[in-house]
Design a protein around this motif. Structure first.
Motif, PDB file in Angstrom:
ATOM      1  N   GLY A  83       0.811  -1.211   0.000  1.00  0.00           N
ATOM      2  CA  GLY A  83       0.000   0.000   0.000  1.00  0.00           C
ATOM      3  C   GLY A  83       0.848   1.266   0.000  1.00  0.00           C
ATOM      4  N   LYS A  84       1.913   1.232   0.806  1.00  0.00           N
ATOM      5  CA  LYS A  84       2.806   2.394   0.889  1.00  0.00           C
ATOM      6  C   LYS A  84       3.476   2.675  -0.440  1.00  0.00           C
ATOM      7  CE  LYS A  84       7.046   3.977   3.161  1.00  0.00           C
ATOM      8  NZ  LYS A  84       8.131   3.643   4.129  1.00  0.00           N
ATOM      9  N   ASP A  85       4.015   1.623  -1.081  1.00  0.00           N
ATOM     10  CA  ASP A  85       4.744   1.825  -2.328  1.00  0.00           C
ATOM     11  C   ASP A  85       3.813   2.125  -3.504  1.00  0.00           C
ATOM     12  OD1 ASP A  85       7.036   1.424  -0.914  1.00  0.00           O
ATOM     13  OD2 ASP A  85       7.454  -0.582  -1.689  1.00  0.00           O
ATOM     14  N   LEU A  86       2.555   1.704  -3.405  1.00  0.00           N
ATOM     15  CA  LEU A  86       1.571   2.067  -4.424  1.00  0.00           C
ATOM     16  C   LEU A  86       1.043   3.482  -4.209  1.00  0.00           C
ATOM     17  CD1 LEU A  86      -0.844  -0.951  -5.117  1.00  0.00           C
ATOM     18  CD2 LEU A  86       0.391   0.401  -6.801  1.00  0.00           C
ATOM     19  N   GLY A  87       1.186   3.962  -2.975  1.00  0.00           N
ATOM     20  CA  GLY A  87       0.681   5.289  -2.644  1.00  0.00           C
ATOM     21  C   GLY A  87      -0.818   5.330  -2.458  1.00  0.00           C
ATOM     22  N   VAL A  88      -1.389   4.210  -1.960  1.00  0.00           N
ATOM     23  CA  VAL A  88      -2.837   4.149  -1.766  1.00  0.00           C
ATOM     24  C   VAL A  88      -3.170   3.654  -0.353  1.00  0.00           C
ATOM     25  CG1 VAL A  88      -3.288   3.727  -4.211  1.00  0.00           C
ATOM     26  CG2 VAL A  88      -2.970   1.776  -2.662  1.00  0.00           C
ATOM     27  N   LYS A  89      -4.393   3.907   0.040  1.00  0.00           N
ATOM     28  CA  LYS A  89      -4.899   3.419   1.320  1.00  0.00           C
ATOM     29  C   LYS A  89      -5.286   1.947   1.174  1.00  0.00           C
ATOM     30  CE  LYS A  89      -8.840   4.008   4.441  1.00  0.00           C
ATOM     31  NZ  LYS A  89     -10.132   4.726   4.653  1.00  0.00           N
ATOM     32  N   ILE A  90      -5.121   1.178   2.257  1.00  0.00           N
ATOM     33  CA  ILE A  90      -5.485  -0.240   2.224  1.00  0.00           C
ATOM     34  C   ILE A  90      -6.834  -0.460   2.875  1.00  0.00           C
ATOM     35  CG2 ILE A  90      -4.860  -2.574   2.944  1.00  0.00           C
ATOM     36  CD1 ILE A  90      -1.961  -1.642   3.051  1.00  0.00           C
ATOM     37  N   ASN A  91      -7.698  -1.157   2.160  1.00  0.00           N
ATOM     38  CA  ASN A  91      -8.954  -1.626   2.737  1.00  0.00           C
ATOM     39  C   ASN A  91      -8.820  -3.125   2.945  1.00  0.00           C
ATOM     40  OD1 ASN A  91     -11.704  -1.913   3.503  1.00  0.00           O
ATOM     41  ND2 ASN A  91     -12.230  -2.456   1.398  1.00  0.00           N
ATOM     42  N   TYR A  92      -8.679  -3.551   4.209  1.00  0.00           N
ATOM     43  CA  TYR A  92      -8.533  -4.970   4.488  1.00  0.00           C
ATOM     44  C   TYR A  92      -9.899  -5.650   4.454  1.00  0.00           C
ATOM     45  CZ  TYR A  92      -3.674  -4.322   5.833  1.00  0.00           C
ATOM     46  OH  TYR A  92      -2.335  -4.042   5.820  1.00  0.00           O
ATOM     47  N   VAL A  93      -9.949  -6.784   3.777  1.00  0.00           N
ATOM     48  CA  VAL A  93     -11.171  -7.577   3.680  1.00  0.00           C
ATOM     49  C   VAL A  93     -10.923  -8.913   4.359  1.00  0.00           C
ATOM     50  CG1 VAL A  93     -12.847  -8.654   2.132  1.00  0.00           C
ATOM     51  CG2 VAL A  93     -11.771  -6.467   1.492  1.00  0.00           C
ATOM     52  N   SER A  94     -11.662  -9.184   5.421  1.00  0.00           N
ATOM     53  CA  SER A  94     -11.503 -10.445   6.146  1.00  0.00           C
ATOM     54  C   SER A  94     -11.877 -11.605   5.232  1.00  0.00           C
ATOM     55  CB  SER A  94     -12.387 -10.454   7.394  1.00  0.00           C
ATOM     56  OG  SER A  94     -12.258 -11.677   8.086  1.00  0.00           O
ATOM     57  N   THR A  95     -10.960 -12.560   5.121  1.00  0.00           N
ATOM     58  CA  THR A  95     -11.079 -13.637   4.152  1.00  0.00           C
ATOM     59  C   THR A  95     -10.966 -14.990   4.832  1.00  0.00           C
ATOM     60  OG1 THR A  95      -9.992 -12.188   2.537  1.00  0.00           O
ATOM     61  CG2 THR A  95     -10.093 -14.530   1.999  1.00  0.00           C
ATOM     62  N   GLU A  96     -11.728 -15.953   4.356  1.00  0.00           N
ATOM     63  CA  GLU A  96     -11.600 -17.329   4.825  1.00  0.00           C
ATOM     64  C   GLU A  96     -10.944 -18.154   3.724  1.00  0.00           C
ATOM     65  OE1 GLU A  96     -15.540 -18.534   5.817  1.00  0.00           O
ATOM     66  OE2 GLU A  96     -15.760 -17.041   7.412  1.00  0.00           O
ATOM     67  N   ALA A  97     -10.396 -19.294   4.090  1.00  0.00           N
ATOM     68  CA  ALA A  97      -9.675 -20.112   3.117  1.00  0.00           C
ATOM     69  C   ALA A  97     -10.546 -20.471   1.920  1.00  0.00           C
ATOM     70  CB  ALA A  97      -9.155 -21.379   3.797  1.00  0.00           C
ATOM     71  N   ALA A  98     -11.800 -20.804   2.177  1.00  0.00           N
ATOM     72  CA  ALA A  98     -12.678 -21.299   1.115  1.00  0.00           C
ATOM     73  C   ALA A  98     -13.136 -20.223   0.139  1.00  0.00           C
ATOM     74  CB  ALA A  98     -13.890 -21.988   1.726  1.00  0.00           C
ATOM     75  N   ASN A  99     -13.037 -18.936   0.511  1.00  0.00           N
ATOM     76  CA  ASN A  99     -13.551 -17.896  -0.392  1.00  0.00           C
ATOM     77  C   ASN A  99     -12.460 -17.041  -1.034  1.00  0.00           C
ATOM     78  OD1 ASN A  99     -12.826 -15.978   1.574  1.00  0.00           O
ATOM     79  ND2 ASN A  99     -14.871 -15.916   2.464  1.00  0.00           N
ATOM     80  N   ARG A 100     -11.204 -17.448  -0.916  1.00  0.00           N
ATOM     81  CA  ARG A 100     -10.117 -16.645  -1.493  1.00  0.00           C
ATOM     82  C   ARG A 100     -10.251 -16.519  -3.012  1.00  0.00           C
ATOM     83  NH1 ARG A 100      -5.368 -19.630   1.902  1.00  0.00           N
ATOM     84  NH2 ARG A 100      -6.594 -21.394   1.128  1.00  0.00           N
ATOM     85  N   VAL A 101     -10.511 -17.623  -3.685  1.00  0.00           N
ATOM     86  CA  VAL A 101     -10.670 -17.586  -5.146  1.00  0.00           C
ATOM     87  C   VAL A 101     -11.918 -16.794  -5.527  1.00  0.00           C
ATOM     88  CG1 VAL A 101     -11.137 -18.976  -7.194  1.00  0.00           C
ATOM     89  CG2 VAL A 101      -9.412 -19.730  -5.553  1.00  0.00           C
ATOM     90  N   GLU A 102     -13.006 -17.055  -4.833  1.00  0.00           N
ATOM     91  CA  GLU A 102     -14.276 -16.368  -5.123  1.00  0.00           C
ATOM     92  C   GLU A 102     -14.141 -14.853  -4.987  1.00  0.00           C
ATOM     93  OE1 GLU A 102     -18.557 -15.624  -2.917  1.00  0.00           O
ATOM     94  OE2 GLU A 102     -17.379 -17.377  -2.351  1.00  0.00           O
ATOM     95  N   TYR A 103     -13.462 -14.393  -3.953  1.00  0.00           N
ATOM     96  CA  TYR A 103     -13.311 -12.953  -3.730  1.00  0.00           C
ATOM     97  C   TYR A 103     -12.528 -12.289  -4.866  1.00  0.00           C
ATOM     98  CZ  TYR A 103     -15.270 -12.819   1.008  1.00  0.00           C
ATOM     99  OH  TYR A 103     -16.117 -12.867   2.097  1.00  0.00           O
ATOM    100  N   LEU A 104     -11.583 -13.016  -5.453  1.00  0.00           N
ATOM    101  CA  LEU A 104     -10.856 -12.479  -6.600  1.00  0.00           C
ATOM    102  C   LEU A 104     -11.714 -12.512  -7.858  1.00  0.00           C
ATOM    103  CD1 LEU A 104      -7.325 -14.049  -6.017  1.00  0.00           C
ATOM    104  CD2 LEU A 104      -7.877 -11.609  -5.994  1.00  0.00           C
ATOM    105  N   GLU A 105     -12.404 -13.606  -8.079  1.00  0.00           N
ATOM    106  CA  GLU A 105     -13.215 -13.750  -9.289  1.00  0.00           C
ATOM    107  C   GLU A 105     -14.354 -12.747  -9.338  1.00  0.00           C
ATOM    108  OE1 GLU A 105     -12.693 -18.458 -10.481  1.00  0.00           O
ATOM    109  OE2 GLU A 105     -14.330 -17.896  -9.133  1.00  0.00           O
ATOM    110  N   THR A 106     -14.869 -12.349  -8.191  1.00  0.00           N
ATOM    111  CA  THR A 106     -15.996 -11.413  -8.145  1.00  0.00           C
ATOM    112  C   THR A 106     -15.548  -9.964  -7.966  1.00  0.00           C
ATOM    113  OG1 THR A 106     -16.233 -11.758  -5.748  1.00  0.00           O
ATOM    114  CG2 THR A 106     -17.561 -13.161  -7.209  1.00  0.00           C
ATOM    115  N   GLY A 107     -14.235  -9.740  -7.857  1.00  0.00           N
ATOM    116  CA  GLY A 107     -13.739  -8.382  -7.715  1.00  0.00           C
ATOM    117  C   GLY A 107     -13.909  -7.799  -6.330  1.00  0.00           C
ATOM    118  N   LYS A 108     -14.213  -8.639  -5.344  1.00  0.00           N
ATOM    119  CA  LYS A 108     -14.363  -8.130  -3.982  1.00  0.00           C
ATOM    120  C   LYS A 108     -13.025  -7.677  -3.420  1.00  0.00           C
ATOM    121  CE  LYS A 108     -16.605  -9.099   0.434  1.00  0.00           C
ATOM    122  NZ  LYS A 108     -17.488 -10.007   1.187  1.00  0.00           N
TER     123      LYS A 108
END
Length: 287
Positions: A83-108
């Protein structure tokens, strides 16, 4: 009659067109859409001023929420630098093991930094960046009945796994006779294990070693199960601009021994110095 009908049709078309233009100009979120997958490019992330990063909230010391409500851990330390090197704020999204792929595929989320083990099956669905940690599977059990071989597990006994993890996949593919008790979260698995569910808990060896060190009465009887694999960031399939930037960043961070510093800041108390060079991958270069 015909003129009136034509006038109504033209008016309707113009109204619809203006409505679409109005909706387009009302701050709708800008995303790149490739097939069935939506993602934000590197430029779009920078333009928004914020990046969404999926991390665990209950997997100490890799990703967890502390008593002050702040995200901490090995993956989070890395995320903060991104986040620092990109120069942007980080929005952390709580993730579980089973939804890691889904969260990427849906743009979450834009990136997953959740102790994500690289596998061929997952690589068909997401794009992995360069690795930053080594990992294998391990098995932890109670000191009164230490499991040192999977052959010790009886036909009526169960092994705890987290849904969506490599431990689940490995046991289903290689030890199909073993009964699995599956949980969606690490917190739920931990509670069940401590309440007597299952004779053992199979997970990343880093996780079970940490668990045994933090919880007296438990022993890692199997510290390496299956092949050694690696942990890496993941982005949505096809998001090449973000992937390339992360790869360049990992190589650059390697020049300053960043991931060793990360280990010493977040994992040293748990694993000690003896595991540092075994677990850390610096600059994306696997041994």
């Amino acid at each position: 009659m015909k003129k009136n009908l034509f006038k109504k049709l033209v008016t309707g078309v113009l109204a619809t067109s203006l409505g679409v233009v109005a909706l387009t100009g009302c701050g709708a979120e800008k995303t790149s859409d490739k097939g069935n997958q939506a993602y934000r490019t590197l430029d779009e992330i920078k333009e928004s001023g914020e990046i969404n990063i999926g991390v665990f909230s209950d997997k100490n010391p890799f990703g967890y929420v502390d008593d002050n409500g702040d995200y901490q851990g090995y993956d989070v330390y890395f995320a903060e630098r991104l986040g620092k090197d990109l120069g942007v704020k980080i929005n952390y999204v709580s993730t579980e093991a089973a939804n890691r792929v889904e969260y990427l595929e849906t743009g979450k989320v834009d990136v997953v930094l959740a102790n994500f083990t690289v596998t061929d099956e997952r690589a068909e669905k997401v794009d992995f960046a360069l690795p930053y940690m080594n990992v294998a599977l391990g098995v932890v059990s109670h000191e009164d009945h230490v499991i040192t071989s999977l052959d010790q597990i009886g036909a009526d006994e169960q092994v705890i796994v987290i849904s969506g993890t490599t431990a689940e996949t490995y046991l289903e593919q290689n030890e199909s006779d073993i009964k699995l008790q599956k949980f969606d979260t690490y917190a739920a698995a931990k509670t069940a294990f401590e309440n007597g569910t299952g004779v053992a808990w199979a997970n990343d060896n880093t996780e079970v070693i940490a668990y045994a060190k933090e919880n007296p009465g438990y022993v890692v009887g199997i510290s390496s199960l299956g092949d050694q694999q690696s942990i890496a960031p993941a982005v949505t399939k096809g998001n090449s601009t973000l992937l390339d930037w992360i790869n360049d960043e990992i190589e650059s961070l390697g020049e300053e021994n960043f991931f060793h510093a990360d280990y010493e800041a977040t994992l040293l108390d748990t694993y000690g110095a003896d595991y540092e060079d075994t677990l850390v991958i610096e600059g994306g270069a696997t041994k």
